[in-house]
Design a protein around this motif. Sequence first.
Motif, PDB file in Angstrom:
ATOM      1  N   VAL A 144       2.234   9.362  -0.850  1.00 21.70           N
ATOM      2  CA  VAL A 144       2.240   7.916  -0.635  1.00 21.70           C
ATOM      3  C   VAL A 144       3.173   7.539   0.517  1.00 21.70           C
ATOM      4  O   VAL A 144       2.835   6.694   1.348  1.00 21.70           O
ATOM      5  CB  VAL A 144       2.631   7.176  -1.931  1.00 21.70           C
TER       6      VAL A 144
ATOM      7  N   LEU B 174       1.891   7.671   4.260  1.00 19.70           N
ATOM      8  CA  LEU B 174       0.915   6.717   4.780  1.00 19.70           C
ATOM      9  C   LEU B 174       1.592   5.440   5.261  1.00 19.70           C
ATOM     10  O   LEU B 174       2.536   4.964   4.647  1.00 19.70           O
ATOM     11  CB  LEU B 174      -0.083   6.349   3.681  1.00 19.70           C
TER      12      LEU B 174
ATOM     13  N   PRO C  86      -1.000   2.589   2.237  1.00 21.48           N
ATOM     14  CA  PRO C  86      -1.770   3.285   1.196  1.00 21.48           C
ATOM     15  C   PRO C  86      -2.991   2.512   0.703  1.00 21.48           C
ATOM     16  O   PRO C  86      -3.873   3.082   0.096  1.00 21.48           O
ATOM     17  CB  PRO C  86      -0.764   3.477   0.064  1.00 21.48           C
TER      18      PRO C  86
ATOM     19  N   THR D 257      -5.516   7.637  -3.693  1.00 23.83           N
ATOM     20  CA  THR D 257      -5.292   6.239  -3.344  1.00 23.83           C
ATOM     21  C   THR D 257      -6.582   5.435  -3.321  1.00 23.83           C
ATOM     22  O   THR D 257      -6.551   4.213  -3.272  1.00 23.83           O
ATOM     23  CB  THR D 257      -4.599   6.091  -1.978  1.00 23.83           C
TER      24      THR D 257
END
Length: 73
Positions: free
Chosen positions: A39, A42, A45, A64
Amino acid sequence: MASSQYRIESSQPVRGGLLPPQTFREYYNDRGLAVAVAVKSLADPTRQRVRVVHVDSGEVVFDTRPAKLEHAA
């Protein structure tokens, strides 16, 4: 005995400035750590897809992409 290693996968290039570029070539022994790294890798997300996969079984343990809801007929 099955291993408890996890890998991070993404179909899109990930350019997170917080983590080293080898993030997606590493295996993680801790599921929670793998999810957190995924997570944090990114920029957004909610718009980028990344998932965490158990190495031995191939089971996707985190994704995700929102799950599709099934509606009762």
